[in-house]
Write an enzyme that holds these catalytic residues in place. Sequence first.
Site, short mmCIF file in Angstrom:
data_model
loop_
_atom_site.label_atom_id
_atom_site.label_comp_id
_atom_site.label_asym_id
_atom_site.label_seq_id
_atom_site.Cartn_x
_atom_site.Cartn_y
_atom_site.Cartn_z
N HIS A 13 -3.77 -5.25 0.43
CA HIS A 13 -3.35 -5.54 1.98
C HIS A 13 -3.14 -7.26 1.73
O HIS A 13 -4.19 -7.54 1.96
CB HIS A 13 -4.24 -5.11 3.05
N GLU A 65 -2.13 -9.00 4.09
CA GLU A 65 -2.03 -9.43 5.27
C GLU A 65 -3.33 -9.60 6.00
O GLU A 65 -3.62 -10.33 7.07
CB GLU A 65 -1.15 -8.53 6.29
N CYS A 71 0.92 -1.17 -0.13
CA CYS A 71 0.07 -0.15 0.23
C CYS A 71 0.86 1.22 -0.04
O CYS A 71 1.42 1.48 -0.85
CB CYS A 71 -1.00 -0.20 1.24
#
Length: 521
Positions: A177, A179, A85
């Site tokens: 993202h 994660e 990001c």
Amino acid sequence: MTNIHTDKILILDFGAQYTQLIARRIREIGVYCEIWAWDHDPSEIAGFGAKGIILSGGPESTTLPGAPVAPQEVFDSGLPVFGICYGMQTLAAQLGGATEAADQREFGHAEVDVIAADALFAGLTDHAGAPRLNVWMSHGDHVSQVPPGFTITATTDRIPVAAMSNEDKRWYGVQFHPEVTHTLQGQTLLRRFVVDICGCQTLWTAANIIDDQIARVREQVGDDDVILGLSGGVDSSVVAALLHKAIGDKLTCVFVDTGLLRWQEGDQVMAMFAEHMGVKVIRVNAADRYFAKLEGVSDPEAKRKIIGNLFVEIFDEESNTLANAKWLAQGTIYPDVIESAGSKTGKAHVIKSHHNVGGLPQHMKLGLVEPLRELFKDEVRRLGVELGLPRTMVYRHPFPGPGLGVRILGEVKREYAELLAKADAIFIDELRKADLYDKISQAFAVFLPVKSVGVVGDARAYEWVIALRAVETIDFMTAHWAHLPYDFLGTVSNRIINELRGVSRVVYDISGKPPATIEWE
């Protein structure tokens, strides 16, 4: 013994709400990592010995002057770099590309089309076999031009550069993202970077961590005695089990029974640690002192201070009886360390730090033993299971440090605490019976200092009100109230009213956070 810190990843934090989640995902892969603020002393990067560097997301804009940047040492290190990001945006801006504010900010689910199969994306497809990924976006700016030497590897309908890479340098960036769980193949991308590209071995396991910490503790304390404030919570319980395995009878735990614990918790703690595991535990029955100090006090902060200060006072008294104790063990965990470190500029995201044992008298002059300071909460729980603690203890819901003192609104009295502890136990018991306990993040009962008219038998009753609270959350920063079945709530209400003399009404809290907090006080 295996050196579990040999292969590691460095995460530079630009203030993202998900930075700790990145670290947890890397740890889940089996690789040690640390989070440093983006403006950490760059001269320490080489000495850290990372095998790769991740640049986190963040709330700033690379289009504005003074925006956070990655230190030049990152690019001079020769290490693989993965920008996520904002991390990708600063990667582009610093290496000769360009970023700009998007016409529309993008938050939520998105589909990313893979147009070049680099080491990250090779072979990844959606459920239909197309080179497309379902991902989670959260950005206002985007990369408009990739730097020299970079290739666009993925795009979306809204932005031209959803991912980019320079394979020669092993530099990668994604706008989404990986994660978060909403990015369906995010863990695969992280594993490819950490294991395949950086070459890390997966040595970070619960068993290896225990062996490592036992060796460290033994080296640190030698033949000295160690004392630990055992609360019955997850962190202190895991510390107790770990230290007992490391140093045996050299550990003495002080368990202060405040009278504000969960139902029969004092007996359960003693049964588990003193009787079953053979840990030396001093139980201090201090309920009378707590209720005396809290008499007439209704302000939540005043109650917290009284409860905390009295614990310190009692712990100090008990430690004075242990002449050979040279070390104090604490359940400090890694988020405490990160939050306390903060950022030199203040631009990194800093949350209030929470210490398991704070404000201990300076005259105690004890060295600190913190065997959990490298671990996240989920890792602490896995260690607890590996150490033989019951899963019901290790995975139970959070409980506030002041205990029932902040779940009894207003003045705290012994009879209120006993009533609330029993009501709470009924609620938790029914959640477990209905197989709902592990599906929600936190559940508890609250004692309301108001009376309500009811009918018991044929007589009018004017009795207390109990509120039930259950929430679902990922990070406890925000939370939704749990949509428990009506029949279930009816069962809990009936049991509380029928089994507890003095309660005529049960209510259910349907407030989210924000605007409400999870705890009532």
